[in-house]
Enzyme design. Structure first.
Site, PDB file in Angstrom:
ATOM      1  N   ASP A 138      19.446  -6.162   4.615  1.00 52.22           N
ATOM      2  CA  ASP A 138      20.841  -6.255   5.039  1.00 52.22           C
ATOM      3  C   ASP A 138      21.651  -5.026   4.621  1.00 52.22           C
ATOM      4  O   ASP A 138      21.331  -4.358   3.633  1.00 52.22           O
ATOM      5  CB  ASP A 138      21.500  -7.497   4.443  1.00 52.22           C
ATOM      6  CG  ASP A 138      20.883  -8.789   4.947  1.00 52.22           C
ATOM      7  OD1 ASP A 138      20.318  -8.774   6.062  1.00 52.22           O
ATOM      8  OD2 ASP A 138      20.954  -9.804   4.234  1.00 52.22           O
ATOM      9  N   LYS A 139      22.706  -4.792   5.349  1.00 53.89           N
ATOM     10  CA  LYS A 139      23.599  -3.663   5.074  1.00 53.89           C
ATOM     11  C   LYS A 139      24.008  -3.604   3.608  1.00 53.89           C
ATOM     12  O   LYS A 139      23.950  -2.549   2.975  1.00 53.89           O
ATOM     13  CB  LYS A 139      24.849  -3.784   5.952  1.00 53.89           C
ATOM     14  CG  LYS A 139      25.958  -2.802   5.623  1.00 53.89           C
ATOM     15  CD  LYS A 139      27.215  -3.127   6.416  1.00 53.89           C
ATOM     16  CE  LYS A 139      28.387  -2.273   5.961  1.00 53.89           C
ATOM     17  NZ  LYS A 139      29.659  -2.656   6.644  1.00 53.89           N
TER      18      LYS A 139
END
Length: 303
Positions: A138-139
């Site tokens: 994830d970011k």
């Protein structure tokens, strides 16, 4: 053209809509989201709204994302932490806040843009938008990823991911103290039935298995090692929340009020291990938690 539907969760009540969508749509930049709102592509309860509209619990949001008029993924001179590189693979220690690959409305500033500058050859299996990307994190999760520099390496790594033979360990700071030293969560994951941008434990989802082990308890939080047997989207975040230990700093699955300032969930991909695609030798890489994560741990130990 893509249409996305969202029902507002209670944790986002009375929050600006551009901020809510920026948190939920990880692959879209806030400026792109504001552009969608201004162009009338974001409808709330049947009406167009402005970027400063504050959402209410159970608001029905429909976002129309137009197809890009032209696809142009450019190499960008962005600093990245390359841990290891040879003719087949690259191991990158990704920083929190960096999106792994481009997506509609967010074609720059990603790890792929940086890789295209630093590595001239990347596998083509996932097309021009995700060259070399075998898996993602994830970011707002930091840590290690393995990237393929050619199609053969990509296929060999993809086979190991499919067979769940890749070693993947994460360090997570979770809410609440742990009463057990270790455990396993075996619960299927799929799209949330009411919010397609979230994931949830669902009856007919894909099998997902997370093994966790307590590292250290604090007054109100715990440091945990999570080992993935499978690698579903948001797996650790959803699984830990399901046992009432959501990740500290998680804007989607965590608590609405946070004690610490963080750009996102405190989750770090600490270890990755696999058979090298051509050497056929087991390789394992580790990385320390980033400084902002370490500072929070020091505060907790001080208390």
């Amino acid at each position: 053209m893509e249409e996305i539907k969202i029902i507002v969760d209670e944790i986002f009540n009375n929050t600006r809509i551009d901020k809510v969508l920026a948190s939920s749509m990880e692959c879209k930049s806030r400026s792109h989201i504001q552009g969608l709102i201004e162009s009338g592509n974001v409808i709330v309860n049947g009406k167009a709204v402005k970027s400063n509209y504050k959402v209410k619990t159970s608001d029905d949001i429909v976002i129309t994302v137009p197809e890009p008029s032209q696809l142009d993924i450019k190499a960008e001179n962005i600093d990245i932490d390359i841990v290891y590189e040879d003719s087949d693979i690259v191991i990158v220690n990704k920083a929190q806040g960096m999106v792994v690959h481009p997506a509609p409305g967010n074609y720059s500033g990603t790890l792929v843009n940086a890789l295209l500058y630093h590595c001239k050859d990347l596998s083509s299996i996932n097309g021009v938008i995700r060259p070399g990307i075998v898996h993602r994190i994830d970011k707002d999760t930091s840590g290690l990823l393995v990237v393929a520099k050619n199609d053969f390496a990509h296929m060999k790594l993809a086979e190991q991911f499919k067979e769940h033979s890749i070693t993947r360990e994460y360090i997570a700071l979770v809410e609440g103290t742990m009463k057990t030293m270790e455990g396993t969560i075996d619960a299927p994951l799929g799209r949330h039935p009411k919010d397609r941008l979230k994931f949830a434990i669902v009856e007919h989802g894909k099998r997902a298995v997370t093994h966790y082990k307590l590292i250290e308890n604090f007054a109100r939080e715990a440091l945990v090692l999570c080992r993935l047997e499978t690698g579903r989207t948001h797996q650790i975040r959803v699984h830990m929340a399901s046992i009432n230990h959501p990740l500290v700093g998680d804007p989607v699955y965590g608590f609405k009020k946070q004690r610490f300032k963080s750009e996102g969930q405190l989750l770090h991909a600490k270890t990755i291990g696999f058979l090298h695609p051509t050497k056929n030798e087991y390789m394992e890489f580790t990385s320390d938690i980033p400084e902002y994560f370490e500072e929070i741990i020091k505060k907790l130990r001080g208390n």
